[in-house]
Design a protein around this motif. Structure first.
Motif, mmCIF file in Angstrom:
data_model
loop_
_atom_site.group_PDB
_atom_site.id
_atom_site.type_symbol
_atom_site.label_atom_id
_atom_site.label_comp_id
_atom_site.label_asym_id
_atom_site.label_seq_id
_atom_site.Cartn_x
_atom_site.Cartn_y
_atom_site.Cartn_z
ATOM 1 N N MET A 1 0.838 -1.179 0.000
ATOM 2 C CA MET A 1 0.000 0.000 0.000
ATOM 3 C C MET A 1 0.886 1.245 0.000
ATOM 4 O O MET A 1 1.843 1.337 0.751
ATOM 5 C CB MET A 1 -0.908 0.022 1.230
ATOM 6 N N LEU A 2 0.579 2.176 -0.863
ATOM 7 C CA LEU A 2 1.317 3.427 -0.941
ATOM 8 C C LEU A 2 0.980 4.295 0.263
ATOM 9 O O LEU A 2 -0.187 4.543 0.552
ATOM 10 C CB LEU A 2 0.944 4.169 -2.226
ATOM 11 N N THR A 3 1.989 4.735 0.988
ATOM 12 C CA THR A 3 1.748 5.576 2.165
ATOM 13 C C THR A 3 2.282 6.991 2.002
ATOM 14 O O THR A 3 1.974 7.859 2.803
ATOM 15 C CB THR A 3 2.383 4.964 3.425
ATOM 16 N N SER A 4 3.091 7.224 0.964
ATOM 17 C CA SER A 4 3.637 8.554 0.746
ATOM 18 C C SER A 4 4.008 8.701 -0.722
ATOM 19 O O SER A 4 4.335 7.715 -1.392
ATOM 20 C CB SER A 4 4.872 8.770 1.620
ATOM 21 N N PHE A 5 3.960 9.930 -1.203
ATOM 22 C CA PHE A 5 4.370 10.227 -2.565
ATOM 23 C C PHE A 5 4.960 11.625 -2.550
ATOM 24 O O PHE A 5 4.308 12.575 -2.120
ATOM 25 C CB PHE A 5 3.171 10.157 -3.511
ATOM 26 N N CYS A 6 6.207 11.756 -2.973
ATOM 27 C CA CYS A 6 6.883 13.046 -2.903
ATOM 28 C C CYS A 6 7.723 13.260 -4.162
ATOM 29 O O CYS A 6 8.836 12.760 -4.261
ATOM 30 C CB CYS A 6 7.768 13.113 -1.664
ATOM 31 N N PRO A 7 7.192 14.004 -5.146
ATOM 32 C CA PRO A 7 8.006 14.322 -6.321
ATOM 33 C C PRO A 7 9.241 15.141 -5.913
ATOM 34 O O PRO A 7 9.162 15.969 -5.008
ATOM 35 C CB PRO A 7 7.078 15.159 -7.195
ATOM 36 N N VAL A 8 10.349 14.910 -6.584
ATOM 37 C CA VAL A 8 11.589 15.646 -6.332
ATOM 38 C C VAL A 8 11.975 16.362 -7.617
ATOM 39 O O VAL A 8 12.100 15.735 -8.666
ATOM 40 C CB VAL A 8 12.730 14.705 -5.888
ATOM 41 N N ILE A 9 12.163 17.658 -7.524
ATOM 42 C CA ILE A 9 12.579 18.461 -8.672
ATOM 43 C C ILE A 9 14.043 18.840 -8.481
ATOM 44 O O ILE A 9 14.395 19.512 -7.509
ATOM 45 C CB ILE A 9 11.709 19.731 -8.801
ATOM 46 N N CYS A 10 14.910 18.379 -9.389
ATOM 47 C CA CYS A 10 16.318 18.780 -9.372
ATOM 48 C C CYS A 10 16.398 20.168 -9.989
ATOM 49 O O CYS A 10 15.916 20.395 -11.098
ATOM 50 C CB CYS A 10 17.174 17.791 -10.154
ATOM 51 N N THR A 11 17.005 21.109 -9.266
ATOM 52 C CA THR A 11 16.947 22.499 -9.662
ATOM 53 C C THR A 11 18.268 23.234 -9.471
ATOM 54 O O THR A 11 19.051 22.885 -8.597
ATOM 55 C CB THR A 11 15.838 23.233 -8.866
ATOM 56 N N PRO A 60 23.187 10.340 -8.849
ATOM 57 C CA PRO A 60 23.916 9.591 -9.884
ATOM 58 C C PRO A 60 24.301 10.531 -11.030
ATOM 59 O O PRO A 60 23.626 11.530 -11.282
ATOM 60 C CB PRO A 60 22.899 8.559 -10.370
ATOM 61 N N GLU A 61 25.350 10.206 -11.717
ATOM 62 C CA GLU A 61 25.869 11.031 -12.817
ATOM 63 C C GLU A 61 24.775 11.456 -13.803
ATOM 64 O O GLU A 61 24.718 12.593 -14.241
ATOM 65 C CB GLU A 61 26.965 10.255 -13.562
ATOM 66 N N ALA A 62 23.882 10.538 -14.137
ATOM 67 C CA ALA A 62 22.837 10.826 -15.128
ATOM 68 C C ALA A 62 21.853 11.896 -14.658
ATOM 69 O O ALA A 62 21.153 12.486 -15.477
ATOM 70 C CB ALA A 62 22.080 9.548 -15.467
ATOM 71 N N LEU A 63 21.778 12.151 -13.366
ATOM 72 C CA LEU A 63 20.825 13.131 -12.833
ATOM 73 C C LEU A 63 21.461 14.466 -12.445
ATOM 74 O O LEU A 63 20.792 15.326 -11.898
ATOM 75 C CB LEU A 63 20.096 12.546 -11.614
ATOM 76 N N LEU A 64 22.728 14.642 -12.702
ATOM 77 C CA LEU A 64 23.425 15.875 -12.327
ATOM 78 C C LEU A 64 23.120 17.010 -13.298
ATOM 79 O O LEU A 64 23.997 17.595 -13.916
ATOM 80 C CB LEU A 64 24.936 15.637 -12.235
ATOM 81 N N ARG A 65 21.843 17.312 -13.440
ATOM 82 C CA ARG A 65 21.388 18.427 -14.278
ATOM 83 C C ARG A 65 20.027 18.871 -13.762
ATOM 84 O O ARG A 65 19.299 18.085 -13.154
ATOM 85 C CB ARG A 65 21.319 18.021 -15.739
ATOM 86 N N PRO A 66 19.663 20.119 -14.013
ATOM 87 C CA PRO A 66 18.330 20.581 -13.604
ATOM 88 C C PRO A 66 17.240 19.802 -14.337
ATOM 89 O O PRO A 66 17.488 19.184 -15.370
ATOM 90 C CB PRO A 66 18.301 22.056 -14.022
ATOM 91 N N VAL A 67 16.043 19.853 -13.789
ATOM 92 C CA VAL A 67 14.909 19.171 -14.395
ATOM 93 C C VAL A 67 14.812 19.552 -15.868
ATOM 94 O O VAL A 67 15.044 20.690 -16.254
ATOM 95 C CB VAL A 67 13.599 19.507 -13.643
ATOM 96 N N ARG A 68 14.504 18.566 -16.711
ATOM 97 C CA ARG A 68 14.419 18.829 -18.148
ATOM 98 C C ARG A 68 12.990 18.834 -18.643
ATOM 99 O O ARG A 68 12.631 19.631 -19.486
ATOM 100 C CB ARG A 68 15.246 17.804 -18.904
ATOM 101 N N ALA A 69 12.190 17.935 -18.135
ATOM 102 C CA ALA A 69 10.796 17.906 -18.568
ATOM 103 C C ALA A 69 9.944 17.249 -17.493
ATOM 104 O O ALA A 69 10.213 16.124 -17.093
ATOM 105 C CB ALA A 69 10.662 17.141 -19.881
ATOM 106 N N VAL A 70 8.979 17.984 -17.021
ATOM 107 C CA VAL A 70 8.005 17.442 -16.092
ATOM 108 C C VAL A 70 6.782 18.344 -16.138
ATOM 109 O O VAL A 70 6.881 19.526 -16.476
ATOM 110 C CB VAL A 70 8.560 17.329 -14.648
ATOM 111 N N ARG A 71 5.651 17.777 -15.861
ATOM 112 C CA ARG A 71 4.413 18.550 -15.821
ATOM 113 C C ARG A 71 3.668 18.135 -14.565
ATOM 114 O O ARG A 71 3.517 16.954 -14.282
ATOM 115 C CB ARG A 71 3.583 18.255 -17.052
ATOM 116 N N LEU A 72 3.240 19.105 -13.787
ATOM 117 C CA LEU A 72 2.464 18.851 -12.584
ATOM 118 C C LEU A 72 1.044 19.330 -12.802
ATOM 119 O O LEU A 72 0.824 20.339 -13.474
ATOM 120 C CB LEU A 72 3.055 19.613 -11.385
ATOM 121 N N THR A 73 0.090 18.628 -12.238
ATOM 122 C CA THR A 73 -1.286 19.086 -12.238
ATOM 123 C C THR A 73 -1.703 19.232 -10.782
ATOM 124 O O THR A 73 -1.590 18.277 -10.008
ATOM 125 C CB THR A 73 -2.216 18.086 -12.956
ATOM 126 N N LEU A 74 -2.132 20.430 -10.413
ATOM 127 C CA LEU A 74 -2.543 20.718 -9.042
ATOM 128 C C LEU A 74 -3.986 21.174 -9.045
ATOM 129 O O LEU A 74 -4.375 22.037 -9.834
ATOM 130 C CB LEU A 74 -1.653 21.808 -8.436
#
Length: 116
Positions: A1-11, A60-74
């Motif tokens: 069962m999912l108990t938490s969800f926390c998007p992370v934005i690299c910035t 990790p090396e592959a993530l050492l950059r700011p967010v490139r593409a994401v869309r949030l709906t609030l």
């Protein structure tokens, strides 16, 4: 069962991004360091968002950059006052009376919708 969800934005704009989400959506900082900000919204449902400096050595090396593409709906309270407040602070593009589009300091597109 999912108990938490926390998007992370690299910035590359940690402070500016934290201020944006606090001012527009009422997030509060629950934990901050020089390279990280944990944000949450009080209330019955726990809504969380994290901001992480994209240069942090734990990434990790592959993530050492700011967010490139994401869309949030609030989903927000559909009152006229709330829509006007978000539209002004977020330089929103109004698509219709229940849908705004804003962009955060990182270029993340945020679709803001009101319940129908």
């Amino acid at each position: 069962m999912l108990t938490s969800f926390c998007p992370v934005i690299c910035t590359s704009r940690l402070g500016e991004s934290r201020s944006f989400y606090q001012a527009l959506f009422g997030f509060t900082a629950t934990y901050t360091t020089q390279w990280y900000a944990g944000l949450s919204r009080p209330g019955g449902r726990q809504h969380e968002l994290a901001l992480l400096d994209h240069t942090h050595p734990a990434l990790p090396e592959a993530l050492l950059r700011p967010v490139r593409a994401v869309r949030l709906t609030l989903e927000v309270d559909g009152t006229a006052e709330e829509w006007d407040r978000i539209a002004v602070l977020g330089a929103a593009e109004r698509l219709d009376r229940r849908h705004l589009v804003i962009t955060d300091p990182n270029g993340v597109r945020i679709d803001v919708i009101a319940p129908t």
